[in-house]
Enzyme design. Sequence first.
Site, PDB file in Angstrom:
ATOM      1  N   ASN A  10       0.789  -1.229   0.000  1.00  0.00           N
ATOM      2  CA  ASN A  10       0.000   0.000   0.000  1.00  0.00           C
ATOM      3  C   ASN A  10       0.824   1.284   0.000  1.00  0.00           C
ATOM      4  OD1 ASN A  10      -2.590  -1.331  -0.005  1.00  0.00           O
ATOM      5  ND2 ASN A  10      -2.124  -1.905   2.104  1.00  0.00           N
ATOM      6  N   ARG A  17      -3.872   7.414   0.023  1.00  0.00           N
ATOM      7  CA  ARG A  17      -4.227   6.625   1.202  1.00  0.00           C
ATOM      8  C   ARG A  17      -4.086   7.444   2.478  1.00  0.00           C
ATOM      9  NH1 ARG A  17      -0.397   2.421   4.064  1.00  0.00           N
ATOM     10  NH2 ARG A  17      -1.867   1.604   5.578  1.00  0.00           N
ATOM     11  N   ASN A  73      10.632  -0.662   5.074  1.00  0.00           N
ATOM     12  CA  ASN A  73       9.335  -0.279   5.618  1.00  0.00           C
ATOM     13  C   ASN A  73       8.396  -1.414   5.225  1.00  0.00           C
ATOM     14  OD1 ASN A  73       6.814   0.670   6.249  1.00  0.00           O
ATOM     15  ND2 ASN A  73       7.197   2.749   5.520  1.00  0.00           N
ATOM     16  N   HIS A  99       9.143   3.623   9.492  1.00  0.00           N
ATOM     17  CA  HIS A  99       7.693   3.815   9.356  1.00  0.00           C
ATOM     18  C   HIS A  99       7.419   5.302   9.224  1.00  0.00           C
ATOM     19  CE1 HIS A  99       6.881  -0.352  10.191  1.00  0.00           C
ATOM     20  NE2 HIS A  99       7.772  -0.268  11.159  1.00  0.00           N
TER      21      HIS A  99
END
Length: 145
Positions: A10, A17, A73, A99
């Site tokens: 994603n 997003r 990540n 992150h």
Amino acid sequence: MKILVLNGPNLNMLGIREPEIYGSNTYEDLCDLINAYAKEKRIAVEIFQSNHEGELVDEIQDAYSEFDAIIINPAAYTHTSIALLDALKSVGIPAVEVHISDVAKREDYRQISYVREYCFATVTGLGFHGYLKAIDLILERENEG
């Protein structure tokens, strides 16, 4: 110095997003930022993103004897993938977990990171600049050793 930057599921949807968590910049913006910083630091980077766990495992395995460090990540795989942890352990390449958001302030299920067991550092909550911090940590470690 050659660094592999791996991004999990994603992250290709950055800018679309949940912009309230991840910001409005795109994945291309992230790649551009990393590439520009690597050029400034005179290091080589290769950036890879996949929504598929096995492809990320393959990239880690293929990094063996090709890369000096990994920035990873794992995204949602952070909390589920022992396979990524095992792949990192198997190649023995120094790694930093990154992150974009501050996962410590998020849902309970995001508090577990399997890859953290292997990584020598974790950077969270710095947005895209967390990747630049990870590069700096790798370079510092290289200079110390």
